[in-house]
Design a protein around this motif. Structure first.
Motif, PDB file in Angstrom:
ATOM      1  N   LYS A 245       0.704  -1.302   0.039  1.00  0.00           N
ATOM      2  CA  LYS A 245      -0.153   0.022   0.034  1.00  0.00           C
ATOM      3  C   LYS A 245       0.972   1.208   0.004  1.00  0.00           C
ATOM      4  O   LYS A 245       0.465   2.180  -0.653  1.00  0.00           O
ATOM      5  CB  LYS A 245      -0.918   0.071   1.228  1.00  0.00           C
ATOM      6  N   ARG A 246       2.229   1.275   0.691  1.00  0.00           N
ATOM      7  CA  ARG A 246       3.023   2.355   0.727  1.00  0.00           C
ATOM      8  C   ARG A 246       3.302   2.591  -0.523  1.00  0.00           C
ATOM      9  O   ARG A 246       3.861   3.808  -1.161  1.00  0.00           O
ATOM     10  CB  ARG A 246       3.743   2.225   1.990  1.00  0.00           C
ATOM     11  N   ARG A 247       3.899   1.529  -1.142  1.00  0.00           N
ATOM     12  CA  ARG A 247       4.444   1.700  -2.658  1.00  0.00           C
ATOM     13  C   ARG A 247       3.435   2.184  -3.540  1.00  0.00           C
ATOM     14  O   ARG A 247       3.730   3.229  -4.376  1.00  0.00           O
ATOM     15  CB  ARG A 247       5.210   0.511  -3.194  1.00  0.00           C
ATOM     16  N   GLU A 248       1.867   1.586  -3.288  1.00  0.00           N
ATOM     17  CA  GLU A 248       1.080   2.201  -4.184  1.00  0.00           C
ATOM     18  C   GLU A 248       1.059   3.783  -4.166  1.00  0.00           C
ATOM     19  O   GLU A 248       0.717   4.546  -4.948  1.00  0.00           O
ATOM     20  CB  GLU A 248      -0.167   1.566  -3.989  1.00  0.00           C
ATOM     21  N   ASN A 249       0.888   4.322  -2.951  1.00  0.00           N
ATOM     22  CA  ASN A 249       0.737   5.707  -2.738  1.00  0.00           C
ATOM     23  C   ASN A 249       1.862   6.321  -3.152  1.00  0.00           C
ATOM     24  O   ASN A 249       1.613   7.601  -3.625  1.00  0.00           O
ATOM     25  CB  ASN A 249       0.690   5.924  -1.016  1.00  0.00           C
ATOM     26  N   GLU A 250       3.218   6.066  -2.808  1.00  0.00           N
ATOM     27  CA  GLU A 250       4.268   6.692  -3.394  1.00  0.00           C
ATOM     28  C   GLU A 250       4.255   6.789  -5.138  1.00  0.00           C
ATOM     29  O   GLU A 250       4.429   7.887  -5.813  1.00  0.00           O
ATOM     30  CB  GLU A 250       5.481   6.079  -3.057  1.00  0.00           C
ATOM     31  N   ASP A 251       3.993   5.646  -5.713  1.00  0.00           N
ATOM     32  CA  ASP A 251       3.722   5.601  -7.228  1.00  0.00           C
ATOM     33  C   ASP A 251       2.576   6.630  -7.678  1.00  0.00           C
ATOM     34  O   ASP A 251       2.632   7.212  -8.660  1.00  0.00           O
ATOM     35  CB  ASP A 251       3.317   4.095  -7.738  1.00  0.00           C
ATOM     36  N   ARG A 252       1.528   6.518  -6.761  1.00  0.00           N
ATOM     37  CA  ARG A 252       0.430   7.517  -7.092  1.00  0.00           C
ATOM     38  C   ARG A 252       0.999   9.297  -7.086  1.00  0.00           C
ATOM     39  O   ARG A 252       0.613  10.072  -8.080  1.00  0.00           O
ATOM     40  CB  ARG A 252      -0.844   7.269  -6.366  1.00  0.00           C
ATOM     41  N   LEU A 253       1.909   9.464  -6.050  1.00  0.00           N
ATOM     42  CA  LEU A 253       2.279  10.703  -6.089  1.00  0.00           C
ATOM     43  C   LEU A 253       3.197  11.121  -7.183  1.00  0.00           C
ATOM     44  O   LEU A 253       3.127  12.218  -7.815  1.00  0.00           O
ATOM     45  CB  LEU A 253       3.000  10.856  -4.892  1.00  0.00           C
ATOM     46  N   VAL A 254       3.842   9.993  -7.552  1.00  0.00           N
ATOM     47  CA  VAL A 254       5.025  10.382  -8.798  1.00  0.00           C
ATOM     48  C   VAL A 254       4.114  10.559  -9.910  1.00  0.00           C
ATOM     49  O   VAL A 254       4.197  11.578 -10.772  1.00  0.00           O
ATOM     50  CB  VAL A 254       5.775   9.216  -9.184  1.00  0.00           C
ATOM     51  N   ARG A 255       3.032   9.937 -10.334  1.00  0.00           N
ATOM     52  CA  ARG A 255       2.299  10.127 -11.191  1.00  0.00           C
ATOM     53  C   ARG A 255       1.476  11.329 -11.514  1.00  0.00           C
ATOM     54  O   ARG A 255       1.519  11.963 -12.458  1.00  0.00           O
ATOM     55  CB  ARG A 255       1.056   9.041 -11.505  1.00  0.00           C
ATOM     56  N   GLU A 256       1.006  11.863 -10.307  1.00  0.00           N
ATOM     57  CA  GLU A 256       0.195  13.174 -10.163  1.00  0.00           C
ATOM     58  C   GLU A 256       1.314  14.383 -10.450  1.00  0.00           C
ATOM     59  O   GLU A 256       0.982  15.288 -11.372  1.00  0.00           O
ATOM     60  CB  GLU A 256      -0.225  13.071  -8.804  1.00  0.00           C
ATOM     61  N   LEU A 257       2.610  14.253  -9.893  1.00  0.00           N
ATOM     62  CA  LEU A 257       3.371  15.376 -10.373  1.00  0.00           C
ATOM     63  C   LEU A 257       4.033  15.351 -11.821  1.00  0.00           C
ATOM     64  O   LEU A 257       4.151  16.445 -12.385  1.00  0.00           O
ATOM     65  CB  LEU A 257       4.956  15.266  -9.267  1.00  0.00           C
ATOM     66  N   LYS A 258       4.143  14.145 -12.108  1.00  0.00           N
ATOM     67  CA  LYS A 258       4.319  14.130 -13.613  1.00  0.00           C
ATOM     68  C   LYS A 258       3.599  14.577 -14.595  1.00  0.00           C
ATOM     69  O   LYS A 258       3.638  15.256 -15.534  1.00  0.00           O
ATOM     70  CB  LYS A 258       4.736  12.626 -13.993  1.00  0.00           C
ATOM     71  N   SER A 259       2.059  14.281 -14.259  1.00  0.00           N
ATOM     72  CA  SER A 259       0.881  14.823 -14.855  1.00  0.00           C
ATOM     73  C   SER A 259       0.978  16.294 -15.107  1.00  0.00           C
ATOM     74  O   SER A 259       0.595  16.681 -16.050  1.00  0.00           O
ATOM     75  CB  SER A 259      -0.383  14.217 -14.687  1.00  0.00           C
ATOM     76  N   LYS A 260       1.305  16.968 -14.124  1.00  0.00           N
ATOM     77  CA  LYS A 260       1.390  18.413 -13.784  1.00  0.00           C
ATOM     78  C   LYS A 260       2.580  19.037 -14.462  1.00  0.00           C
ATOM     79  O   LYS A 260       2.627  20.234 -14.443  1.00  0.00           O
ATOM     80  CB  LYS A 260       1.346  18.838 -12.144  1.00  0.00           C
ATOM     81  N   GLY A 261       3.512  18.303 -14.743  1.00  0.00           N
ATOM     82  CA  GLY A 261       4.651  18.818 -15.476  1.00  0.00           C
ATOM     83  C   GLY A 261       5.772  19.420 -14.584  1.00  0.00           C
ATOM     84  O   GLY A 261       6.539  20.154 -14.801  1.00  0.00           O
ATOM     85  N   ASP A 262       5.535  19.128 -13.249  1.00  0.00           N
ATOM     86  CA  ASP A 262       6.434  19.697 -12.068  1.00  0.00           C
ATOM     87  C   ASP A 262       7.283  18.473 -11.578  1.00  0.00           C
ATOM     88  O   ASP A 262       7.646  18.647 -10.368  1.00  0.00           O
ATOM     89  CB  ASP A 262       5.639  20.227 -10.960  1.00  0.00           C
ATOM     90  N   PHE A 263       8.001  17.983 -12.417  1.00  0.00           N
ATOM     91  CA  PHE A 263       8.828  16.841 -11.775  1.00  0.00           C
ATOM     92  C   PHE A 263      10.191  16.650 -12.448  1.00  0.00           C
ATOM     93  O   PHE A 263      11.111  16.243 -11.607  1.00  0.00           O
ATOM     94  CB  PHE A 263       7.883  15.609 -12.248  1.00  0.00           C
ATOM     95  N   SER A 264      10.474  17.150 -13.464  1.00  0.00           N
ATOM     96  CA  SER A 264      12.037  17.106 -13.891  1.00  0.00           C
ATOM     97  C   SER A 264      12.893  17.963 -13.426  1.00  0.00           C
ATOM     98  O   SER A 264      12.586  19.115 -13.195  1.00  0.00           O
ATOM     99  CB  SER A 264      11.841  17.455 -15.667  1.00  0.00           C
ATOM    100  N   LEU A 265      14.061  17.570 -13.035  1.00  0.00           N
ATOM    101  CA  LEU A 265      15.324  18.465 -12.690  1.00  0.00           C
ATOM    102  C   LEU A 265      15.570  19.170 -13.708  1.00  0.00           C
ATOM    103  O   LEU A 265      16.448  20.176 -13.747  1.00  0.00           O
ATOM    104  CB  LEU A 265      16.344  17.447 -12.013  1.00  0.00           C
ATOM    105  N   ASN A 266      15.296  18.922 -15.186  1.00  0.00           N
ATOM    106  CA  ASN A 266      16.041  19.790 -16.041  1.00  0.00           C
ATOM    107  C   ASN A 266      14.967  21.096 -16.385  1.00  0.00           C
ATOM    108  O   ASN A 266      15.250  21.778 -17.179  1.00  0.00           O
ATOM    109  CB  ASN A 266      15.846  18.918 -17.387  1.00  0.00           C
ATOM    110  N   ASN A 267      13.984  21.136 -15.748  1.00  0.00           N
ATOM    111  CA  ASN A 267      13.140  22.258 -15.647  1.00  0.00           C
ATOM    112  C   ASN A 267      13.729  23.422 -15.049  1.00  0.00           C
ATOM    113  O   ASN A 267      13.120  23.768 -13.722  1.00  0.00           O
ATOM    114  CB  ASN A 267      11.625  22.048 -15.393  1.00  0.00           C
ATOM    115  N   ARG A 268      14.564  24.262 -15.386  1.00  0.00           N
ATOM    116  CA  ARG A 268      15.263  25.099 -14.504  1.00  0.00           C
ATOM    117  C   ARG A 268      14.982  26.544 -15.257  1.00  0.00           C
ATOM    118  O   ARG A 268      14.711  26.577 -16.474  1.00  0.00           O
ATOM    119  CB  ARG A 268      16.875  24.879 -14.646  1.00  0.00           C
ATOM    120  N   ASP A 269      15.302  27.613 -14.436  1.00  0.00           N
ATOM    121  CA  ASP A 269      14.976  28.982 -14.913  1.00  0.00           C
ATOM    122  C   ASP A 269      16.393  29.553 -15.617  1.00  0.00           C
ATOM    123  O   ASP A 269      17.303  28.711 -15.625  1.00  0.00           O
ATOM    124  CB  ASP A 269      14.630  29.880 -14.050  1.00  0.00           C
ATOM    125  N   ALA A 270      16.593  30.614 -15.894  1.00  0.00           N
ATOM    126  CA  ALA A 270      17.674  31.338 -16.508  1.00  0.00           C
ATOM    127  C   ALA A 270      19.108  31.125 -15.608  1.00  0.00           C
ATOM    128  O   ALA A 270      20.181  31.130 -15.862  1.00  0.00           O
ATOM    129  CB  ALA A 270      17.640  32.850 -16.753  1.00  0.00           C
TER     130      ALA A 270
END
Length: 590
Positions: A162-187
């Motif tokens: 159950k804990r792993r399922e909750n962690e995977d759900r959090l990863v999917r939610e953040l990826k769907s919002k586009g707020d997940f990549s370390l390459n997403n940096r400002d100037a």
């Protein structure tokens, strides 16, 4: 008068004897059983008329019947030689009975006159006695204990799933919002999590500045934020500078002056839109400033307060000043108290302290055992931004050879783990696992259950709780040490797989000894592992380091790659999902 004294004496004696009778009855109820009760009935007793009336049943006196705790011996089939295990009772028991045992717990409860606890312990002991009674044999007791152990293991496995399922759900939610990549940096190279912190700090300061005040205000701000390894572009004052620039934009200010003890500390920082000067410089360009910001200044003496007061008076706005990361002296220091009082007299709009706190990422589940710190060698390896899979097990199971084979190396190649007949891995060693990409490591851990690394301290010493996945390797049947290690991992919520190494030797030996086919042998080994480890088929692997293309070796390599990526994603998701705690206190500085 003499008759009155004799009557009072008789009354006191009766009360004392009556109380003694009640206490004795309770003690006998807790300890005596049938035999003690019989002996008590047979023993002669002298009582006064008052004590006789006190010892009469309450029903005869019109009261409610007293509730007596259950006696100890009620089962004729119970054998006194059978130990009574309190752990067979689900939930907690009073007086730490599951650790101290029924006898010690009952003694403490009776000594404290805690009769509710006595009743609970007696009922629990009777329940265990009825479960384990089997005509004096230990068979039923062992069976119940084994069933409870299996049930506990399955519960821990379900909790981990159950804990792993909750962690995977959090990863999917953040990826769907586009707020997940370390390459997403400002100037300036700041990642999205830092950008969010800067925005929240600036918006909080904006709200404070827009609140109505009767005069100039002194706002002190402090940031206590646990850094992450990918904040490599952050300098000492990057957070403050970016917050100041964003605040200027939000407020629509034309001129914002930043004062510092040593302005050279901002070398390399972007100062666009801000004017930088030295704190306390009488010739600073205060004229027309909408806001004064002070970075890291020290105002721990009354003699230094005019520097801030003069800056406040020189602004064209209402004289608000914001101090970020200032030093105001110790709160209990008399001089520091006088400093705060002096500032209150000038800043009639009030003093406001705002703290921004972001706790470290909770990297491990809050289950099982006492917490222990992250080992320094894992910190130095950049643990928070990397995937980490460990190979462990008893010594001599071929862990180092397996490590090399998984990375496509031979024992004499550069970067290969040392192999040998003796125990060769004496310290944890992390190796880059290139098939999974950068920042992915496969760790070769010393064997568990050796004199140097006893199982009792192995979890703490090796920091096993912090690995994304653990591979428990064995070259033969899993030993008690292996199974105990699995139970420890379950307790701490660490995912693991069972791995049988040197399967090629097992096949060759079986062919020579019994003529069993390869398929029959592998099926038998898998069923044996499944029975002892309680793991499903997809978490059981059989490999040979000498045959990396056979058996479960390709499947194992892919599983490690997936586990490394998942572990890094979960850590990133938890870091990006951290909340910035904001604490505001009036008439104070921070």
């Amino acid at each position: 008068r003499r008759r009155r004294r004799r009557k009072m004496f008789s009354l006191r004696a009766g009360l004392a004897m009556g109380a003694a009778s009640i206490v004795g009855a309770l003690v006998l109820a807790a300890y005596g059983g049938a035999s003690a009760s019989a002996s008590l009935a047979a023993a002669p007793m002298r009582t006064t008329s008052m004590s006789m009336s006190m010892s009469m049943p309450t029903a005869a006196r019109g009261g409610r019947a007293a509730q007596r705790p259950p006696t100890l011996c009620r089962s004729s089939s119970y054998n006194a030689g059978i130990p009574l295990d309190p752990t067979l009772i689900p939930g907690d028991l009073p007086y730490n009975a599951k650790k101290e045992g029924f006898t010690n717990a009952l003694e403490r409860a009776i000594r404290n006159k805690d009769m509710p606890a006595v009743r609970i312990l007696e009922q629990a002991r009777e329940q265990v006695r009825q479960q384990t009674a089997d005509g004096g044999s230990m068979g039923k007791w062992d069976e119940i204990r084994a069933q409870n152990a299996v049930k506990k293991r399955r519960e821990l496995m379900d909790l981990s799933i159950k804990r792993r399922e909750n962690e995977d759900r959090l990863v999917r939610e953040l990826k769907s919002k586009g707020d997940f990549s370390l390459n997403n940096r400002d100037a300036e190279g700041l990642t999205i999590d830092i950008q969010k912190i800067i925005a929240q700090q600036a918006q909080t300061l904006e709200k404070a500045l827009k609140d109505t005040a009767r005069g100039p205000r002194l706002i002190s701000m402090r940031s206590e934020i646990d850094p992450m390894p990918w904040w490599d572009s952050m300098r000492k004052y990057t957070l403050q500078m970016r917050t100041a620039q964003y605040l200027k934009e939000l407020m629509g200010y034309n001129k914002v002056l930043v004062l510092m003890e040593d302005p050279h500390e901002l070398t390399g920082e972007s100062i666009d839109g801000l004017i930088i000067d030295r704190f306390g410089n009488p010739e600073a360009d205060y004229q027309g400033a909408d806001l004064i910001l002070c970075f890291g200044v020290t105002v721990d003496e009354v003699a230094k307060t005019p520097r801030i007061i003069k800056a406040s008076q020189a602004t064209q706005s209402n004289g608000d000043v914001i101090v970020m990361g200032g030093n105001w002296g110790a709160p209990s220091d008399y001089e520091a108290k006088f400093v705060r009082q002096t500032l209150k007299e000038h800043f009639s709009g009030g003093l406001q302290a705002i703290s921004f706190i972001m706790d470290p990422v909770k990297l491990v589940p809050n289950v099982g055992g006492e917490p222990y710190p992250l080992p320094q060698w894992l910190i130095d390896a950049g643990y928070k931004a990397a995937g980490n899979v460990a190979i462990t097990g008893n010594s001599g199971t071929g862990k180092s050879s397996l490590n090399n084979a998984l990375r496509g190396l031979k024992p004499r190649d550069d970067g290969a783990a040392k192999v040998g007949v003796k125990e060769t891995t004496l310290e944890p060693e992390g190796y880059p696992f290139e098939p999974a990409g950068p920042e992915m490591k496969l760790w070769d851990l010393p064997g568990a259950g050796t004199p140097k690394f006893p199982l009792e301290s192995y979890m703490r010493t090796m920091g096993i709780k912090y690995f994304d996945e653990v591979i428990i390797a064995s070259a033969s049947r899993f030993t008690e040490t292996d199974l105990d290690l699995m139970d420890e991992l379950r307790m701490h919520g660490v995912p693991f797989i069972a791995l049988r190494t040197k399967v090629d030797l097992e096949i060759r030996n079986a062919a020579q000894d019994s003529g069993a086919s390869e398929a029959e042998l592998i099926r038998g080994i898998r069923e044996d592992i499944k029975k002892n480890s309680l793991l499903p088929d997809d978490r059981i692997y059989m490999v040979s380091a000498r045959r990396p293309d056979d058996f479960d070796f390709p499947r194992l390599r892919q599983y490690i790659i997936d586990s490394l990526h998942r572990g890094r994603d979960v850590k990133l998701a938890k870091a990006f999902n951290r909340e910035l705690e904001i604490r505001e206190i009036w008439n104070a500085v921070c």
